[in-house]
Design a protein around this motif. Sequence first.
Motif, PDB file in Angstrom:
ATOM      1  N   VAL A 135      33.232 135.040   8.946  1.00 12.59           N
ATOM      2  CA  VAL A 135      33.229 134.446  10.293  1.00 12.59           C
ATOM      3  C   VAL A 135      32.287 133.236  10.395  1.00 12.59           C
ATOM      4  CG1 VAL A 135      31.509 136.092  11.170  1.00 12.59           C
ATOM      5  CG2 VAL A 135      33.087 134.988  12.778  1.00 12.59           C
ATOM      6  N   LYS A 136      31.218 133.239   9.603  1.00 11.63           N
ATOM      7  CA  LYS A 136      30.267 132.112   9.643  1.00 11.63           C
ATOM      8  C   LYS A 136      30.907 130.803   9.206  1.00 11.63           C
ATOM      9  CE  LYS A 136      25.995 134.558   8.901  1.00 11.63           C
ATOM     10  NZ  LYS A 136      24.930 134.898   7.985  1.00 11.63           N
ATOM     11  N   GLN A 137      32.016 130.936   8.443  1.00 14.37           N
ATOM     12  CA  GLN A 137      32.708 129.748   7.913  1.00 14.37           C
ATOM     13  C   GLN A 137      33.919 129.371   8.763  1.00 14.37           C
ATOM     14  OE1 GLN A 137      31.943 132.207   4.085  1.00 14.37           O
ATOM     15  NE2 GLN A 137      33.509 130.709   3.587  1.00 14.37           N
ATOM     16  N   CYS A 138      34.079 130.059   9.907  1.00 14.55           N
ATOM     17  CA  CYS A 138      35.282 129.841  10.719  1.00 14.55           C
ATOM     18  C   CYS A 138      35.015 128.924  11.908  1.00 14.55           C
ATOM     19  CB  CYS A 138      35.797 131.174  11.247  1.00 14.55           C
ATOM     20  SG  CYS A 138      36.429 132.241   9.954  1.00 14.55           S
ATOM     21  N   ILE A 139      36.005 128.121  12.244  1.00 14.22           N
ATOM     22  CA  ILE A 139      35.851 127.160  13.330  1.00 14.22           C
ATOM     23  C   ILE A 139      37.234 126.727  13.837  1.00 14.22           C
ATOM     24  CG2 ILE A 139      35.861 125.026  11.903  1.00 14.22           C
ATOM     25  CD1 ILE A 139      33.099 124.583  13.707  1.00 14.22           C
ATOM     26  N   VAL A 140      37.300 126.280  15.065  1.00 18.15           N
ATOM     27  CA  VAL A 140      38.540 125.661  15.549  1.00 18.15           C
ATOM     28  C   VAL A 140      38.363 124.148  15.470  1.00 18.15           C
ATOM     29  CG1 VAL A 140      39.907 125.183  17.628  1.00 18.15           C
ATOM     30  CG2 VAL A 140      39.332 127.546  17.043  1.00 18.15           C
ATOM     31  N   SER A 141      39.357 123.469  14.876  1.00 20.90           N
ATOM     32  CA  SER A 141      39.403 121.994  14.917  1.00 20.90           C
ATOM     33  C   SER A 141      40.708 121.654  15.618  1.00 20.90           C
ATOM     34  CB  SER A 141      39.387 121.395  13.512  1.00 20.90           C
ATOM     35  OG  SER A 141      38.293 121.878  12.777  1.00 20.90           O
ATOM     36  N   HIS A 142      40.620 121.484  16.917  1.00 19.54           N
ATOM     37  CA  HIS A 142      41.829 121.281  17.733  1.00 19.54           C
ATOM     38  C   HIS A 142      42.206 119.799  17.775  1.00 19.54           C
ATOM     39  CE1 HIS A 142      43.626 120.763  21.964  1.00 19.54           C
ATOM     40  NE2 HIS A 142      44.593 121.126  21.149  1.00 19.54           N
ATOM     41  N   PRO A 143      43.351 119.451  17.175  1.00 13.85           N
ATOM     42  CA  PRO A 143      43.758 118.041  17.184  1.00 13.85           C
ATOM     43  C   PRO A 143      44.562 117.713  18.434  1.00 13.85           C
ATOM     44  CG  PRO A 143      45.354 119.306  15.940  1.00 13.85           C
ATOM     45  CD  PRO A 143      44.363 120.294  16.489  1.00 13.85           C
ATOM     46  N   VAL A 144      44.876 116.459  18.592  1.00 16.97           N
ATOM     47  CA  VAL A 144      45.796 116.037  19.653  1.00 16.97           C
ATOM     48  C   VAL A 144      47.035 115.502  18.938  1.00 16.97           C
ATOM     49  CG1 VAL A 144      46.069 114.620  21.726  1.00 16.97           C
ATOM     50  CG2 VAL A 144      43.795 115.383  21.032  1.00 16.97           C
ATOM     51  N   PRO A 159      30.906 132.253  18.263  1.00 15.87           N
ATOM     52  CA  PRO A 159      29.465 132.475  18.470  1.00 15.87           C
ATOM     53  C   PRO A 159      28.704 132.724  17.161  1.00 15.87           C
ATOM     54  CG  PRO A 159      30.758 133.749  20.058  1.00 15.87           C
ATOM     55  CD  PRO A 159      31.740 133.091  19.151  1.00 15.87           C
ATOM     56  N   GLU A 160      29.401 133.248  16.132  1.00 17.00           N
ATOM     57  CA  GLU A 160      28.712 133.522  14.865  1.00 17.00           C
ATOM     58  C   GLU A 160      28.928 132.438  13.811  1.00 17.00           C
ATOM     59  OE1 GLU A 160      29.115 137.735  13.415  1.00 17.00           O
ATOM     60  OE2 GLU A 160      30.244 137.915  15.277  1.00 17.00           O
ATOM     61  N   THR A 161      29.609 131.367  14.167  1.00 22.54           N
ATOM     62  CA  THR A 161      29.814 130.281  13.200  1.00 22.54           C
ATOM     63  C   THR A 161      28.466 129.698  12.785  1.00 22.54           C
ATOM     64  OG1 THR A 161      31.958 129.712  14.135  1.00 22.54           O
ATOM     65  CG2 THR A 161      30.883 128.002  12.852  1.00 22.54           C
ATOM     66  N   ASP A 162      28.287 129.517  11.502  1.00 17.05           N
ATOM     67  CA  ASP A 162      27.038 128.932  11.026  1.00 17.05           C
ATOM     68  C   ASP A 162      26.972 127.460  11.442  1.00 17.05           C
ATOM     69  OD1 ASP A 162      24.881 129.819   8.790  1.00 17.05           O
ATOM     70  OD2 ASP A 162      25.214 127.634   8.790  1.00 17.05           O
ATOM     71  N   PRO A 163      25.821 126.997  11.932  1.00 20.05           N
ATOM     72  CA  PRO A 163      25.727 125.584  12.324  1.00 20.05           C
ATOM     73  C   PRO A 163      26.151 124.636  11.206  1.00 20.05           C
ATOM     74  CG  PRO A 163      23.756 126.761  13.001  1.00 20.05           C
ATOM     75  CD  PRO A 163      24.584 127.739  12.209  1.00 20.05           C
ATOM     76  N   SER A 164      25.941 125.043   9.946  1.00 19.05           N
ATOM     77  CA  SER A 164      26.314 124.150   8.840  1.00 19.05           C
ATOM     78  C   SER A 164      27.842 123.993   8.773  1.00 19.05           C
ATOM     79  CB  SER A 164      25.769 124.662   7.510  1.00 19.05           C
ATOM     80  OG  SER A 164      26.442 125.843   7.140  1.00 19.05           O
ATOM     81  N   THR A 165      28.587 125.015   9.210  1.00 19.87           N
ATOM     82  CA  THR A 165      30.055 124.910   9.223  1.00 19.87           C
ATOM     83  C   THR A 165      30.465 123.843  10.248  1.00 19.87           C
ATOM     84  OG1 THR A 165      30.267 127.244   8.659  1.00 19.87           O
ATOM     85  CG2 THR A 165      32.200 126.202   9.649  1.00 19.87           C
ATOM     86  N   THR A 166      29.824 123.882  11.404  1.00 15.16           N
ATOM     87  CA  THR A 166      30.124 122.892  12.443  1.00 15.16           C
ATOM     88  C   THR A 166      29.780 121.491  11.940  1.00 15.16           C
ATOM     89  OG1 THR A 166      29.456 124.577  14.025  1.00 15.16           O
ATOM     90  CG2 THR A 166      29.765 122.370  14.892  1.00 15.16           C
ATOM     91  N   GLU A 167      28.603 121.382  11.329  1.00  6.61           N
ATOM     92  CA  GLU A 167      28.164 120.065  10.837  1.00  6.61           C
ATOM     93  C   GLU A 167      29.098 119.523   9.768  1.00  6.61           C
ATOM     94  OE1 GLU A 167      26.054 118.256  12.369  1.00  6.61           O
ATOM     95  OE2 GLU A 167      25.865 120.020  13.654  1.00  6.61           O
ATOM     96  N   ARG A 182      32.037 117.881  19.640  1.00  5.99           N
ATOM     97  CA  ARG A 182      31.573 119.266  19.466  1.00  5.99           C
ATOM     98  C   ARG A 182      31.500 119.990  20.791  1.00  5.99           C
ATOM     99  NH1 ARG A 182      27.327 117.558  15.065  1.00  5.99           N
ATOM    100  NH2 ARG A 182      27.240 115.770  16.439  1.00  5.99           N
ATOM    101  N   LEU A 183      32.013 121.195  20.873  1.00  7.99           N
ATOM    102  CA  LEU A 183      31.735 122.057  22.017  1.00  7.99           C
ATOM    103  C   LEU A 183      30.569 122.948  21.594  1.00  7.99           C
ATOM    104  CD1 LEU A 183      34.790 121.211  22.594  1.00  7.99           C
ATOM    105  CD2 LEU A 183      34.906 123.317  23.914  1.00  7.99           C
ATOM    106  N   ASN A 184      29.563 123.079  22.458  1.00  9.37           N
ATOM    107  CA  ASN A 184      28.423 123.909  22.082  1.00  9.37           C
ATOM    108  C   ASN A 184      28.738 125.390  22.200  1.00  9.37           C
ATOM    109  OD1 ASN A 184      26.842 121.662  21.531  1.00  9.37           O
ATOM    110  ND2 ASN A 184      26.399 121.397  23.714  1.00  9.37           N
ATOM    111  N   ARG A 185      29.756 125.705  22.996  1.00 10.57           N
ATOM    112  CA  ARG A 185      30.244 127.092  23.057  1.00 10.57           C
ATOM    113  C   ARG A 185      31.711 127.064  23.427  1.00 10.57           C
ATOM    114  NH1 ARG A 185      30.992 128.744  28.329  1.00 10.57           N
ATOM    115  NH2 ARG A 185      29.833 127.580  29.904  1.00 10.57           N
ATOM    116  N   GLU A 186      32.392 128.158  23.127  1.00 11.56           N
ATOM    117  CA  GLU A 186      33.820 128.215  23.437  1.00 11.56           C
ATOM    118  C   GLU A 186      34.028 128.366  24.938  1.00 11.56           C
ATOM    119  OE1 GLU A 186      35.249 131.676  21.272  1.00 11.56           O
ATOM    120  OE2 GLU A 186      34.733 132.991  22.947  1.00 11.56           O
ATOM    121  N   ILE A 187      35.149 127.820  25.410  1.00 14.56           N
ATOM    122  CA  ILE A 187      35.508 127.931  26.825  1.00 14.56           C
ATOM    123  C   ILE A 187      37.027 127.763  26.911  1.00 14.56           C
ATOM    124  CG2 ILE A 187      35.074 125.443  27.248  1.00 14.56           C
ATOM    125  CD1 ILE A 187      34.075 126.325  30.077  1.00 14.56           C
ATOM    126  N   GLU A 188      37.655 128.513  27.829  1.00 15.87           N
ATOM    127  CA  GLU A 188      39.108 128.464  27.947  1.00 15.87           C
ATOM    128  C   GLU A 188      39.581 127.017  28.127  1.00 15.87           C
ATOM    129  OE1 GLU A 188      37.303 130.718  29.368  1.00 15.87           O
ATOM    130  OE2 GLU A 188      38.198 132.642  28.770  1.00 15.87           O
TER     131      GLU A 188
END
Length: 314
Positions: A135-144, A159-167, A182-188
């Motif tokens: 999970v630390k390596q997981c992220i959403v990259s939402h394209p348009v 919430p458990e994504t490692d900051p290095s994954t985001t970076e 970047r979104l700092n937290r998830e939101i609908e």
Amino acid sequence: MEPSQVAIIGSGLIGRSWAMVFAAGGFKVKLYDIAQQQLTSALENIRKQMKDMEKSGVLKGALSADQQLALISVCTDLKAAVEGATFIQECTPENLELKKKIFGQLDLIVGDNVILSSSTSCILPSKLFTGLKHVKQCIVSHPVNPPYFVPLVEIVPHPETDPSTTERTYALMKKIGQSPVRLNREIEGFVLNRLQYAVISEAWRLVGEGVMSPTDLDLVMSDGLGMRYAFIGPLETMHLNAEGVSNYCERYAEGMRLVLNTFGPVPEFSGEAVQKVNQERPNEERIFIKKRKFLVIQKRRLNGQPMIYAHGDQ
Ligand code: NAI
């Protein structure tokens, strides 16, 4: 040096476009799908698009179309597809159970360094990734749609994504020429769709209440507000429309609150209003052949003097 490798899971509309973006960036791309037919048509489609763009001089990247095409290979074996990849972009249909199944499979076969990224338009990372070993390596990259032409990518961590994954995801998107936020937290709805829905709901109310015709309502955006927003955002607009944001608030806060308090409830998007929005709709062709003659962009300095003024024929 061997180019870095990415895997794209799902070769539909979005998967194809991501494959082109990464190939333009010089990445080796493995395109995976469960349907061989989809992969065959994806490759044909990508080849045609790249060749057409090369001919018109708008192909992205430093490599020729043939060089970029040589970087893309297809595969119907998931393990082989992700072997050697440092980044995996999932682009399967928007179905939580299906996506969870795929990330569950990936979780079993990937190492600790690869990034597992989803193109999901609206599934929250906590719904998609919770419980995964990686999970630390997981992220959403939402394209348009289509990411090849529209650069924005919303990066949404679990919430458990490692900051290095985001970076790393942010840096990778920059490297391939996208415009990550970047979104700092998830939101609908993430951010793009929240803004879009705010506009749609007010448009819907105005037309539904008979304040304006659907055609004119669209013109307010396409010939007015939208022209500005193609270049500057709403907060920059506040900054430039007065002597800075605090001055804008001093001047306009009361008026904005007055207007905002007249906004109605969330529309149902059903019933009579659907007919109202549907009427007077010009046919699609008319929308697409409408071309602008020129463009005027003006940004003001805080002292009120024009900062940028551009005018170009299209
Ligand atoms: P699509 O329906 O065009 O493509 C989906 C692809 O996934 C198909 O090629 C299908 O064969 C494949 N697939 C189905 N099950 C699979 C499995 N188990 N393993 C591997 N591949 C499988 O869908 P599209 O439009 O490309 O959307 C993909 C994702 O991108 C969705 O999550 C969507 O919400 C998101 N997205 C879509 C946008 C759009 O405008 N279409 C914009 C931004 C994000």
